[in-house]
Enzyme design. Structure first.
Site, mmCIF file in Angstrom:
data_model
loop_
_atom_site.group_PDB
_atom_site.id
_atom_site.type_symbol
_atom_site.label_atom_id
_atom_site.label_comp_id
_atom_site.label_asym_id
_atom_site.label_seq_id
_atom_site.Cartn_x
_atom_site.Cartn_y
_atom_site.Cartn_z
ATOM 1 N N LYS A 1 -6.733 2.243 7.305
ATOM 2 C CA LYS A 1 -6.330 3.639 6.651
ATOM 3 C C LYS A 1 -8.174 4.330 6.404
ATOM 4 O O LYS A 1 -9.067 3.516 6.212
ATOM 5 C CB LYS A 1 -6.068 3.348 5.435
ATOM 6 C CG LYS A 1 -5.675 4.385 4.328
ATOM 7 C CD LYS A 1 -4.706 3.979 3.222
ATOM 8 C CE LYS A 1 -4.415 5.076 2.360
ATOM 9 N NZ LYS A 1 -3.170 4.734 1.461
ATOM 10 N N TRP B 1 -1.490 -4.812 4.560
ATOM 11 C CA TRP B 1 -2.406 -3.420 4.098
ATOM 12 C C TRP B 1 -3.114 -3.834 2.899
ATOM 13 O O TRP B 1 -2.331 -4.455 1.883
ATOM 14 C CB TRP B 1 -1.613 -2.225 4.125
ATOM 15 C CG TRP B 1 -2.413 -1.242 3.474
ATOM 16 C CD1 TRP B 1 -3.306 -0.374 4.205
ATOM 17 C CD2 TRP B 1 -2.374 -0.568 2.253
ATOM 18 N NE1 TRP B 1 -3.760 0.608 3.327
ATOM 19 C CE2 TRP B 1 -3.102 0.305 1.897
ATOM 20 C CE3 TRP B 1 -1.652 -1.064 0.897
ATOM 21 C CZ2 TRP B 1 -3.383 0.962 0.864
ATOM 22 C CZ3 TRP B 1 -1.836 -0.478 -0.186
ATOM 23 C CH2 TRP B 1 -2.854 0.549 -0.055
ATOM 24 N N ASP C 1 -0.433 3.855 11.164
ATOM 25 C CA ASP C 1 0.052 4.591 10.203
ATOM 26 C C ASP C 1 -0.090 6.048 10.217
ATOM 27 O O ASP C 1 -1.060 6.450 10.202
ATOM 28 C CB ASP C 1 0.001 4.094 8.686
ATOM 29 C CG ASP C 1 0.850 4.767 7.565
ATOM 30 O OD1 ASP C 1 0.931 6.049 7.665
ATOM 31 O OD2 ASP C 1 1.215 4.142 6.917
ATOM 32 N N HIS D 1 -2.623 7.682 7.705
ATOM 33 C CA HIS D 1 -3.676 7.273 7.639
ATOM 34 C C HIS D 1 -5.062 7.842 8.181
ATOM 35 O O HIS D 1 -6.034 7.160 8.072
ATOM 36 C CB HIS D 1 -3.958 5.691 7.738
ATOM 37 C CG HIS D 1 -2.910 5.071 6.466
ATOM 38 N ND1 HIS D 1 -2.740 3.735 6.548
ATOM 39 C CD2 HIS D 1 -2.119 5.575 5.822
ATOM 40 C CE1 HIS D 1 -2.004 3.421 5.644
ATOM 41 N NE2 HIS D 1 -1.432 4.380 5.153
ATOM 42 N N ASP E 1 -2.024 11.851 2.764
ATOM 43 C CA ASP E 1 -1.226 10.816 3.228
ATOM 44 C C ASP E 1 -0.142 10.606 2.121
ATOM 45 O O ASP E 1 0.013 9.638 1.263
ATOM 46 C CB ASP E 1 -1.922 9.483 2.855
ATOM 47 C CG ASP E 1 -1.236 8.217 3.402
ATOM 48 O OD1 ASP E 1 -0.066 8.465 3.890
ATOM 49 O OD2 ASP E 1 -1.616 7.181 2.957
ATOM 50 N N HIS F 1 3.641 2.724 11.460
ATOM 51 C CA HIS F 1 4.260 3.155 10.266
ATOM 52 C C HIS F 1 4.431 4.614 10.671
ATOM 53 O O HIS F 1 3.604 5.350 10.261
ATOM 54 C CB HIS F 1 3.334 2.780 9.044
ATOM 55 C CG HIS F 1 3.654 1.557 8.444
ATOM 56 N ND1 HIS F 1 2.890 1.028 7.289
ATOM 57 C CD2 HIS F 1 4.333 0.469 8.912
ATOM 58 C CE1 HIS F 1 3.461 -0.130 7.066
ATOM 59 N NE2 HIS F 1 4.218 -0.653 8.060
ATOM 60 N N ASP G 1 7.581 4.167 7.055
ATOM 61 C CA ASP G 1 6.739 4.082 6.018
ATOM 62 C C ASP G 1 6.575 5.270 5.092
ATOM 63 O O ASP G 1 5.770 6.097 5.513
ATOM 64 C CB ASP G 1 5.212 3.702 6.273
ATOM 65 C CG ASP G 1 4.494 3.258 4.743
ATOM 66 O OD1 ASP G 1 5.299 3.383 3.795
ATOM 67 O OD2 ASP G 1 3.545 3.016 4.995
ATOM 68 N N GLU H 1 -3.231 -3.228 9.143
ATOM 69 C CA GLU H 1 -3.060 -1.798 9.010
ATOM 70 C C GLU H 1 -4.286 -1.071 8.457
ATOM 71 O O GLU H 1 -4.513 -1.196 7.208
ATOM 72 C CB GLU H 1 -1.470 -1.404 7.959
ATOM 73 C CG GLU H 1 -1.540 -0.077 8.087
ATOM 74 C CD GLU H 1 -0.303 0.267 6.975
ATOM 75 O OE1 GLU H 1 0.166 -0.805 6.364
ATOM 76 O OE2 GLU H 1 0.226 1.394 6.913
ATOM 77 N N ASP I 1 3.279 10.577 2.251
ATOM 78 C CA ASP I 1 4.503 9.790 2.757
ATOM 79 C C ASP I 1 5.625 10.590 2.481
ATOM 80 O O ASP I 1 6.623 10.130 1.797
ATOM 81 C CB ASP I 1 4.406 8.494 1.993
ATOM 82 C CG ASP I 1 3.447 7.584 2.360
ATOM 83 O OD1 ASP I 1 3.622 6.986 3.726
ATOM 84 O OD2 ASP I 1 2.280 7.100 1.562
#
Ligand code: RNT
Ligand code: ZN
Length: 421
Positions: free
Chosen positions: A230, A187, A261, A264, A296, A288, A328, A228, A298
């Site tokens: 995004k 990424w 992810d 994302h 995003d 992820h 993630d 990955e 997380d």
């Protein structure tokens, strides 16, 4: 709850599920075999140990300053083992290049090799733990103007291409050392804060850089590569070179895994529905699993509808061998070991829940065109006695049942974490 009452509750639940044609014993065995790759970076706020000196940045941010974070690789390994003791099922560990152990020397990212990961590899081998890996394209002075592999300056691109190549070799060493195929995931933060005039150039350069990184063939039993995408990020709100369409095309044309992810995409866009779509064209993908709150962000993975849909798509689609599940997220505002445990147990919980769902019955209704029955069964399935199955799963895996794991985390916080400076 004693072992006896857990078993009694499980037997009652098993009978109830059997009425719907579900064999819970089989589901328990299947759940135990699905690996979940736990991300090392929850343990120390995506810090790492290479001593590059740069603060976390380049599209990533962690909030919170809960005491007791791991300061060394040994502490991180110990914390991870503590977390793992509280989680049922099969785990892997997902490392980042910035977790290199350079022994006090400065080894820049274009120079890293398996030596800097030999402690991780021998430790993992001893635990029978599979390893996954990631290039680290952030928190480094050569991330210039927010860009790495797509930067207009060829010297910057060369540095990061070299890093990409080195990391695949480290991934192969991890695969060889652990006897389990490593996934090396790439990424990059490359993008633009404000409207760019050239969206084409960075993407053309990115294709070239990626092709250079992947030129050398690596035995796919040792290491496989993922890219990955995004759609937006901190400092790349207006443009991201490695967008979803970009990497989907790249992965399909180059035979790479695509990493989806959960944070994302646009805020209401889930990744569950993408799984069976991209698996029409890719042999394998990676996930992820994360939780974005408004962006995003997380957050720690909780048992949301989104998470359950992801697990259902993997399990109901028959994709457990083609989806490499990783987590993630990073929350520094709570006990970091608890964050690992909560998120990973939720991933396992969602998988087990999908495995015991009466999907055959629901599909029969669907196939016969009875959408009324489909909706009715889907809703009734939500309150089947799943908790008894999950508790029994934890009990037989010899990990704490229910909230009992929290006492372990508190004890560890008192005895270990609170003594860290
Ligand atoms: C960033 C990506 C990436 C990182 C980790 C640390 O938006 O999700 O996967 O979170 O590599
Ligand atoms: Zn990610």
């Amino acid at each position: 709850m004693t072992r006896r009452s857990l078993e009694t509750a499980y037997r009652l639940a098993r009978d109830r599920y059997a009425e719907l044609g579900v064999e819970t014993d089989r589901a328990l065995r299947a759940a135990a075999r699905i690996p979940v790759s736990m991300h090392c970076w929850q343990g120390d706020d995506v810090g790492g140990f290479e001593g590059a000196g740069a603060a976390l940045g380049d599209g990533l941010a962690v909030t919170g300053n809960y005491p007791g974070k791991a300061r060394t690789a040994d502490e991180l390994r110990a914390d991870f083992e503590q977390a793992r003791a509280l989680i049922p099922g099969t785990q892997r560990l997902n490392l980042h290049a910035c977790y290199a152990e350079t022994n006090g020397r400065r080894v820049d990212r274009d120079r890293l090799g398996p030596e800097q990961f030999s402690n991780w590899i021998s430790w993992a081998r001893g635990l029978g733990l599979g390893l996954d890996f990631n290039q680290t394209y952030f928190s480094h002075p050569l991330v210039k103007d927010g860009c790495t592999l797509s930067h207009p300056d060829p010297a910057i691109r060369r540095f990061w291409i070299q890093h990409g190549i080195r990391c695949r070799e480290i991934g192969a060493a991890m695969g060889r050392g652990t006897g389990r195929t490593c996934l090396t995931n790439l990424w990059i933060p490359d993008g633009a804060k404000d409207t760019p005039a050239d969206r084409r150039g960075p993407r053309e350069r990115l294709v070239e850089s990626l092709d250079a990184i992947f030129r050398k063939r690596i035995d796919p039993r040792l290491n496989v590569d993922a890219v990955e995408p995004k759609l937006f990020g901190l400092g790349s709100e207006s443009y991201v070179a490695g967008s979803h369409e970009f990497y989907l095309g790249y992965a399909v044309s180059r035979g790479k895994l695509l990493t989806l992810d959960a944070g994302h995409y646009h805020p209401t866009e889930g990744i569950a529905d993408k799984i069976s779509a991209v698996l029409q064209f890719l042999p394998e993908i990676a996930l992820h699993v994360s939780r974005g709150v408004r962006w995003d962000s997380d957050h720690v993975v909780t048992l949301t509808d989104d998470l359950q849909s992801i697990a259902q798509e993997i399990v109901w689609g028959g994709y457990t061998d083609r989806v490499r599940i990783g987590l993630d997220y990073f929350d520094a505002s709570i006990n970091r070991i608890a964050a690992w445990v909560i998120g990973t147990r939720n991933m396992q919980r969602a998988l087990l829940s999908a495995l015991v769902a009466p999907v055959e019955r629901i599909r029969e209704a669907e196939q016969s065109g009875d959408r009324t029955a489909r909706l009715a069964l889907l809703e009734e399935a939500k309150t089947l006695p799943f908790a008894a199955v999950w508790d029994y799963y934890c009990e037989t895996a010899e990990v704490p049942v229910g909230e009992r794991w929290l006492a372990e985390v508190k004890r560890h916080e008192r005895d270990v974490l609170s003594r860290r400076g």
